[in-house]
Design a protein around this motif. Structure first.
Motif, PDB file in Angstrom:
ATOM      1  N   LYS A 137      32.950  50.770  37.081  1.00 14.68           N
ATOM      2  CA  LYS A 137      34.267  50.713  37.730  1.00 14.68           C
ATOM      3  C   LYS A 137      34.375  49.481  38.636  1.00 14.68           C
ATOM      4  CE  LYS A 137      34.849  55.738  37.684  1.00 14.68           C
ATOM      5  NZ  LYS A 137      35.078  56.958  38.513  1.00 14.68           N
ATOM      6  N   LYS A 138      33.281  49.180  39.332  1.00  6.76           N
ATOM      7  CA  LYS A 138      33.303  48.013  40.227  1.00  6.76           C
ATOM      8  C   LYS A 138      33.552  46.718  39.457  1.00  6.76           C
ATOM      9  CE  LYS A 138      30.222  49.765  43.832  1.00  6.76           C
ATOM     10  NZ  LYS A 138      28.911  49.565  44.518  1.00  6.76           N
ATOM     11  N   GLU A 139      32.949  46.581  38.286  1.00  6.62           N
ATOM     12  CA  GLU A 139      33.111  45.344  37.507  1.00  6.62           C
ATOM     13  C   GLU A 139      34.549  45.157  37.059  1.00  6.62           C
ATOM     14  OE1 GLU A 139      31.908  41.817  35.869  1.00  6.62           O
ATOM     15  OE2 GLU A 139      30.859  43.190  37.212  1.00  6.62           O
ATOM     16  N   GLU A 140      35.184  46.257  36.639  1.00  2.45           N
ATOM     17  CA  GLU A 140      36.589  46.152  36.212  1.00  2.45           C
ATOM     18  C   GLU A 140      37.483  45.746  37.375  1.00  2.45           C
ATOM     19  OE1 GLU A 140      40.025  49.065  34.211  1.00  2.45           O
ATOM     20  OE2 GLU A 140      37.978  49.788  34.529  1.00  2.45           O
ATOM     21  N   VAL A 141      37.271  46.393  38.524  1.00  7.96           N
ATOM     22  CA  VAL A 141      38.071  46.039  39.702  1.00  7.96           C
ATOM     23  C   VAL A 141      37.789  44.609  40.147  1.00  7.96           C
ATOM     24  CG1 VAL A 141      38.514  46.607  42.113  1.00  7.96           C
ATOM     25  CG2 VAL A 141      38.196  48.435  40.443  1.00  7.96           C
ATOM     26  N   ARG A 142      36.533  44.165  40.031  1.00  4.12           N
ATOM     27  CA  ARG A 142      36.160  42.810  40.479  1.00  4.12           C
ATOM     28  C   ARG A 142      36.875  41.738  39.671  1.00  4.12           C
ATOM     29  NH1 ARG A 142      32.883  38.898  38.994  1.00  4.12           N
ATOM     30  NH2 ARG A 142      32.162  40.047  37.164  1.00  4.12           N
ATOM     31  N   VAL A 143      36.988  41.926  38.332  1.00  3.13           N
ATOM     32  CA  VAL A 143      37.644  40.927  37.474  1.00  3.13           C
ATOM     33  C   VAL A 143      39.112  40.796  37.837  1.00  3.13           C
ATOM     34  CG1 VAL A 143      38.271  40.362  35.114  1.00  3.13           C
ATOM     35  CG2 VAL A 143      35.975  41.229  35.631  1.00  3.13           C
ATOM     36  N   ARG A 144      39.785  41.933  37.997  1.00  4.03           N
ATOM     37  CA  ARG A 144      41.207  41.863  38.350  1.00  4.03           C
ATOM     38  C   ARG A 144      41.407  41.202  39.714  1.00  4.03           C
ATOM     39  NH1 ARG A 144      41.267  47.365  36.595  1.00  4.03           N
ATOM     40  NH2 ARG A 144      41.515  47.992  38.784  1.00  4.03           N
ATOM     41  N   THR A 145      40.543  41.547  40.637  1.00  2.89           N
ATOM     42  CA  THR A 145      40.677  40.980  41.992  1.00  2.89           C
ATOM     43  C   THR A 145      40.423  39.478  42.010  1.00  2.89           C
ATOM     44  OG1 THR A 145      39.894  43.077  42.873  1.00  2.89           O
ATOM     45  CG2 THR A 145      39.932  41.206  44.372  1.00  2.89           C
ATOM     46  N   GLU A 146      39.442  38.997  41.261  1.00  6.50           N
ATOM     47  CA  GLU A 146      39.137  37.572  41.246  1.00  6.50           C
ATOM     48  C   GLU A 146      40.287  36.749  40.681  1.00  6.50           C
ATOM     49  OE1 GLU A 146      35.538  37.123  39.119  1.00  6.50           O
ATOM     50  OE2 GLU A 146      34.244  37.770  40.801  1.00  6.50           O
ATOM     51  N   VAL A 147      40.982  37.288  39.670  1.00  9.08           N
ATOM     52  CA  VAL A 147      42.141  36.583  39.114  1.00  9.08           C
ATOM     53  C   VAL A 147      43.227  36.438  40.173  1.00  9.08           C
ATOM     54  CG1 VAL A 147      43.978  36.706  37.387  1.00  9.08           C
ATOM     55  CG2 VAL A 147      41.628  37.296  36.756  1.00  9.08           C
ATOM     56  N   GLU A 148      43.481  37.526  40.897  1.00  9.12           N
ATOM     57  CA  GLU A 148      44.516  37.475  41.941  1.00  9.12           C
ATOM     58  C   GLU A 148      44.108  36.547  43.082  1.00  9.12           C
ATOM     59  OE1 GLU A 148      47.051  40.629  44.722  1.00  9.12           O
ATOM     60  OE2 GLU A 148      45.450  41.317  43.387  1.00  9.12           O
ATOM     61  N   ILE A 149      42.807  36.565  43.418  1.00  3.76           N
ATOM     62  CA  ILE A 149      42.319  35.681  44.489  1.00  3.76           C
ATOM     63  C   ILE A 149      42.471  34.216  44.100  1.00  3.76           C
ATOM     64  CG2 ILE A 149      40.217  34.942  45.685  1.00  3.76           C
ATOM     65  CD1 ILE A 149      39.325  37.857  45.646  1.00  3.76           C
ATOM     66  N   PHE A 150      42.156  33.871  42.853  1.00  3.57           N
ATOM     67  CA  PHE A 150      42.260  32.469  42.398  1.00  3.57           C
ATOM     68  C   PHE A 150      43.689  31.963  42.465  1.00  3.57           C
ATOM     69  CE2 PHE A 150      40.869  28.760  40.278  1.00  3.57           C
ATOM     70  CZ  PHE A 150      41.869  28.401  39.403  1.00  3.57           C
ATOM     71  N   GLU A 151      44.660  32.831  42.117  1.00  2.00           N
ATOM     72  CA  GLU A 151      46.060  32.407  42.137  1.00  2.00           C
ATOM     73  C   GLU A 151      46.568  32.176  43.558  1.00  2.00           C
ATOM     74  OE1 GLU A 151      47.999  35.570  40.123  1.00  2.00           O
ATOM     75  OE2 GLU A 151      47.416  34.916  38.092  1.00  2.00           O
ATOM     76  N   ASN A 152      46.061  32.956  44.506  1.00  2.00           N
ATOM     77  CA  ASN A 152      46.586  32.870  45.878  1.00  2.00           C
ATOM     78  C   ASN A 152      45.723  32.022  46.807  1.00  2.00           C
ATOM     79  OD1 ASN A 152      48.604  34.654  45.120  1.00  2.00           O
ATOM     80  ND2 ASN A 152      47.374  36.440  45.639  1.00  2.00           N
ATOM     81  N   GLN A 153      44.662  31.443  46.309  1.00  2.00           N
ATOM     82  CA  GLN A 153      43.697  30.758  47.180  1.00  2.00           C
ATOM     83  C   GLN A 153      44.321  29.552  47.889  1.00  2.00           C
ATOM     84  OE1 GLN A 153      40.154  29.642  45.170  1.00  2.00           O
ATOM     85  NE2 GLN A 153      39.125  28.923  47.022  1.00  2.00           N
ATOM     86  N   ARG A 154      45.029  28.703  47.118  1.00  2.00           N
ATOM     87  CA  ARG A 154      45.606  27.491  47.714  1.00  2.00           C
ATOM     88  C   ARG A 154      46.639  27.812  48.787  1.00  2.00           C
ATOM     89  NH1 ARG A 154      41.980  23.771  47.124  1.00  2.00           N
ATOM     90  NH2 ARG A 154      41.329  23.521  44.948  1.00  2.00           N
ATOM     91  N   GLU A 155      47.465  28.823  48.497  1.00  2.00           N
ATOM     92  CA  GLU A 155      48.489  29.184  49.470  1.00  2.00           C
ATOM     93  C   GLU A 155      47.868  29.723  50.763  1.00  2.00           C
ATOM     94  OE1 GLU A 155      52.398  32.143  49.754  1.00  2.00           O
ATOM     95  OE2 GLU A 155      51.191  32.021  47.924  1.00  2.00           O
TER      96      GLU A 155
END
Length: 484
Positions: free
Chosen positions: A228-246
């Protein structure tokens, strides 16, 4: 003449001969004594002087300093009896029963000891007995040199209290009490460690058994949670990458605000700390006193309640371990979810911060270029005016007139004057640019136009002078002097 008498000094004696044929004093171990000469036997063996000097330290604390000094005449060799001559002069007028030398030595030792003790604290005297002894020795020897005496040995005994001022006695009692109290504390501490150790061994056995069972359950649960942690981690990393610059822009603004607040807080804290430093120190000292009292009471209570508390502790530990394991797992799941949410929020803040930073940099660059343009124009005007002034030989009036003509100031003045005198009856000068037929024979229409312009200048300059009070520049012309 009489027959000379041969005399010899003893092992610890010297012969001091005066009289006929001797200018001052002659010192010998053996000598022929002639008539009109006198011989005195000097005992040069050192003598022990015991004193009990009463002195006072820099804190006005009196004490006794028992000391034994071995002092005698200073005998170096037969070629140098200067010190021994001084000693011979000192004892020449004293009898064997006199205490003159003892009183002299005692006065020197007591005086130097009191002066030295008055410049030192009791703690310095007590801890630095060796240095104190050496300094007394040096100062006393310096004074005894003028009498030909030498200190062969000096022993300073233990400092003694003056009756009514038992400083050293109380200091010893304090040390004894501290040692006794520390011994009691060490015994109680050893007993406590023995009882606690036995309980700890029994508890560790039970804890290890429970730990093995718990670890087995943890491993099986951990395998399920990792998927479960791995699935949540992948989704979270995608969202983090999109919002990192902002989020980087927001972070920079937050850091700047935090630093400003920190600087302001530091200034205010410095003022408060200066006022509260004394109060804090007083509170710390009071706290130390209370801690000492509380420590003694705590030791007593621990000894009484330790056995009962250990039994209850073992029971509660087992119950707490089971409950703790369950809560730890729940807390780990909640913590993981909270961390991922926090990372997403941080990425959003970083992106917003970056966007604001780029906007601010663009505005700053525009302002900088505008400022550089204004600076370049000002610099060019400065060079331009400097070159004009140099060409005009630093004639500021000529430069002013040139700039007024070049910038159309005279035309503007004429327009303003015309508007100002509209409806009034001003003095108006009228002239014509025609040559009145005087230049018919001048070789062409081009020269006639030039001549007409030159004829217009005098009345134009005269009009400007009458209306503004300004004279034409010297290179252009001058007005006629009406006073002549």
């Amino acid at each position: 003449m009489g027959i000379p008498k041969y005399i010899v000094a003893g092992p610890s004696e010297m012969l001091a001969i005066t009289g006929n044929g001797i200018s001052e004093i002659l010192l010998k171990k053996k000598h022929f004594l002639w008539p009109l000469q006198k011989c005195t036997r000097l005992d040069i063996s050192p003598v022990n002087y015991s004193f009990e000097v009463q002195a006072m330290s820099a804190e006005k604390l009196p004490f006794f300093l028992p000391a034994v000094f071995t002092i005698g005449p200073k005998v170096l060799d037969e070629a140098n009896y200067e010190s021994l001559i001084k000693y011979a002069k000192l004892v020449s007028n004293t009898d064997k029963e006199s205490t003159h030398i003892k009183d002299l030595v005692k006065g020197v030792i007591e005086g130097e000891t009191r002066v030295l003790a008055a410049s030192m604290t009791m703690e310095q005297i007590f801890k630095g007995t060796k240095e104190f002894k050496q300094e007394v020795f040096d100062k006393v020897q310096l004074e005894l040199n003028q009498f030909g005496l030498y200190i062969y040995n000096a022993n300073v005994k233990q400092l003694v209290d003056v009756p009514g001022h038992e400083y050293f006695s109380y200091l010893g009692q304090k040390t004894q009490m501290e040692a006794a109290n520390q011994a009691k504390i060490d015994v109680a501490e050893a007993k406590k460690k023995g009882e606690i150790g036995a309980k700890l061994r029994d508890g560790e056995t039970k804890q290890n058994a429970a730990k093995i069972d718990a670890e087995t359950f943890i491993i099986s649960t951990r395998r399920q949670g990792e998927g479960k942690k791995e699935e949540v981690r992948v989704r979270t990393e995608v969202e983090i990458f999109e919002n990192q610059r902002e989020a980087e822009v927001v972070e920079a603004i937050a850091v700047l605000a935090k630093k400003k607040a920190g600087w302001s807080q530091t200034a205010r804290l410095a003022e408060v700390e200066a006022e509260k430093a004394v109060e804090i120190r007083e509170a710390e000292l009071q706290m130390e006193v209370e801690k000492k009292k509380a420590f003694a009471e705590t030791a007593k209570l621990k000894a009484e309640l330790l056995s009962k508390a250990n039994v209850e502790y073992d029971i509660k530990v087992q119950e707490a371990n089971s409950e703790l394991y369950k809560r730890q797992k729940d807390a780990e799941a909640a913590l993981f979810e909270s961390q991922k949410k926090a990372e997403a929020q941080k990425a959003n803040a970083d992106a917003e911060l970056y966007s604001r930073q780029q906007t601010a940099n663009s505005e700053l660059y525009t302002k900088q270029k505008e400022a550089e343009g204004l600076a370049a124009v000002g610099k060019a005007q400065t060079v331009y005016l400097g070159s004009l002034l140099k060409e005009l030989n630093h004639n500021y009036s000529a430069l002013r007139d040139y700039l007024m003509i070049n910038n159309g100031i005279y035309q503007e003045i004429a327009n303003i004057n015309a508007q100002a005198v509209n409806g009034m009856q001003p003095k108006i000068s009228i002239w014509s640019g025609a040559d009145g037929g005087q230049s018919k024979g001048e070789g062409g229409s081009g020269l006639n136009d030039v001549a007409g312009v030159y004829r217009m200048l005098p009345p134009l300059l005269q009009t400007v002078h009458e209306q503004t009070g300004m004279n034409p520049p010297a290179w252009l012309g001058t007005l006629p002097d009406k006073s002549k």
